[in-house]
Design a protein around this motif. Sequence first.
Motif, PDB file in Angstrom:
ATOM      1  N   SER A  69      -2.948 -64.168 -60.143  1.00 10.75           N
ATOM      2  CA  SER A  69      -2.446 -65.201 -59.236  1.00 10.75           C
ATOM      3  C   SER A  69      -2.515 -66.577 -59.880  1.00 10.75           C
ATOM      4  O   SER A  69      -1.566 -67.372 -59.797  1.00 10.75           O
ATOM      5  CB  SER A  69      -3.259 -65.183 -57.934  1.00 10.75           C
ATOM      6  OG  SER A  69      -2.912 -66.276 -57.113  1.00 10.75           O
ATOM      7  N   GLY A  73       0.603 -69.025 -60.942  1.00  6.47           N
ATOM      8  CA  GLY A  73       0.616 -70.410 -60.493  1.00  6.47           C
ATOM      9  C   GLY A  73       0.857 -71.408 -61.607  1.00  6.47           C
ATOM     10  O   GLY A  73       1.209 -72.561 -61.342  1.00  6.47           O
ATOM     11  N   GLU A  76       6.287 -72.767 -64.202  1.00  7.49           N
ATOM     12  CA  GLU A  76       7.167 -73.784 -63.636  1.00  7.49           C
ATOM     13  C   GLU A  76       8.608 -73.449 -63.981  1.00  7.49           C
ATOM     14  O   GLU A  76       8.938 -73.234 -65.152  1.00  7.49           O
ATOM     15  CB  GLU A  76       6.799 -75.169 -64.178  1.00  7.49           C
ATOM     16  CG  GLU A  76       5.401 -75.633 -63.800  1.00  7.49           C
ATOM     17  CD  GLU A  76       5.085 -77.016 -64.348  1.00  7.49           C
ATOM     18  OE1 GLU A  76       5.973 -77.589 -65.039  1.00  7.49           O
ATOM     19  OE2 GLU A  76       3.982 -77.528 -64.080  1.00  7.49           O
ATOM     20  N   ALA A  83      11.763 -69.601 -58.349  1.00  6.33           N
ATOM     21  CA  ALA A  83      10.527 -70.244 -57.906  1.00  6.33           C
ATOM     22  C   ALA A  83      10.017 -69.613 -56.611  1.00  6.33           C
ATOM     23  O   ALA A  83       8.807 -69.394 -56.450  1.00  6.33           O
ATOM     24  CB  ALA A  83      10.755 -71.737 -57.710  1.00  6.33           C
ATOM     25  N   ALA A  84      10.934 -69.307 -55.692  1.00  7.41           N
ATOM     26  CA  ALA A  84      10.537 -68.682 -54.432  1.00  7.41           C
ATOM     27  C   ALA A  84       9.990 -67.278 -54.659  1.00  7.41           C
ATOM     28  O   ALA A  84       9.012 -66.867 -54.018  1.00  7.41           O
ATOM     29  CB  ALA A  84      11.730 -68.642 -53.486  1.00  7.41           C
ATOM     30  N   ALA A  87       6.551 -67.590 -56.037  1.00  9.99           N
ATOM     31  CA  ALA A  87       5.628 -67.996 -54.979  1.00  9.99           C
ATOM     32  C   ALA A  87       5.254 -66.804 -54.106  1.00  9.99           C
ATOM     33  O   ALA A  87       4.089 -66.655 -53.707  1.00  9.99           O
ATOM     34  CB  ALA A  87       6.255 -69.098 -54.123  1.00  9.99           C
ATOM     35  N   ASP A  88       6.228 -65.938 -53.836  1.00 14.47           N
ATOM     36  CA  ASP A  88       5.942 -64.721 -53.064  1.00 14.47           C
ATOM     37  C   ASP A  88       4.996 -63.793 -53.823  1.00 14.47           C
ATOM     38  O   ASP A  88       4.127 -63.158 -53.230  1.00 14.47           O
ATOM     39  CB  ASP A  88       7.244 -63.983 -52.744  1.00 14.47           C
ATOM     40  CG  ASP A  88       8.077 -64.696 -51.688  1.00 14.47           C
ATOM     41  OD1 ASP A  88       7.524 -65.568 -51.000  1.00 14.47           O
ATOM     42  OD2 ASP A  88       9.278 -64.377 -51.570  1.00 14.47           O
ATOM     43  N   LYS A  90       2.733 -64.733 -56.022  1.00 17.77           N
ATOM     44  CA  LYS A  90       1.394 -65.324 -55.954  1.00 17.77           C
ATOM     45  C   LYS A  90       0.735 -65.031 -54.606  1.00 17.77           C
ATOM     46  O   LYS A  90      -0.464 -64.706 -54.537  1.00 17.77           O
ATOM     47  CB  LYS A  90       1.462 -66.831 -56.189  1.00 17.77           C
ATOM     48  CG  LYS A  90       0.090 -67.486 -56.339  1.00 17.77           C
ATOM     49  CD  LYS A  90       0.199 -68.961 -56.632  1.00 17.77           C
ATOM     50  CE  LYS A  90      -1.176 -69.550 -56.970  1.00 17.77           C
ATOM     51  NZ  LYS A  90      -2.198 -69.262 -55.943  1.00 17.77           N
TER      52      LYS A  90
END
Length: 244
Positions: A69, A73, A76, A83-84, A87-88, A90
């Motif tokens: 995780s 994170g 970038e 990016a989404a 994020a999911d 993570k």
Amino acid sequence: GLVEAGDGGDLWVARDNAAVCAAIRAMADVDVEIRRVDALKRDGGGWTVGGAETFDAVILATHDPGLASRAVGELEVADAGVAARLADLKMALDAAREARAPLFSAAVTVQGDVKLDAATVPGSPIVQFLAREASKPGRGDAATWTVASTSTFADRAGDDDALDALAEETARLLAPLGAIGAEGVAAKRWGAALPGATLEAWSRTEERAVVLEPFGLGVAGDYVRGAVCPVEAAALSGLEAGAR
């Protein structure tokens, strides 16, 4: 059920996890440097490991989804869709970390001549697995057994009373096979021993490892996709990560 040689394939036995890993490295003719890594940072197009060396790619093969995780994170990207998705991932890794289940492992001395090497115990609320130490290579104490508790028991039992309860349940389970008593020697609680959730919902496929090739990042572990047991899940995940 009972597993016997001849049920199909080779039957491999080792005295502990370190011996298993050493044997795998020897069979694969792989030279591995073993050291503790407590830092992982994205550095340009690569990864800095342990605050010193930089590598083009890393594979995180660990029982702790939290490390993966933190690595995700670090990524970038400009693309909103990617990016989404990251994020999911993570969030799924964080959820897998929170869902890890505990267990107790214990050493128990069993009195009596029990004709059994090891067994899984699906019907017990306290013990899920037990194995005779003398059945492992290099171990000669026929009276000592390794006992693994259920996660349900580990959730509610305290450190002070767990050992006695595990010894009593071991004696009860082995009594029909010749045990006439059992005494606890030592017990340890592992707070995040077993996977309670996987990344299957995030992956949407049958992959057993997460490989983010553009970022040089691979994630393997028993929490990526379920299997018959966590050891099998971890092994299959690591094999897939290496192959990909």
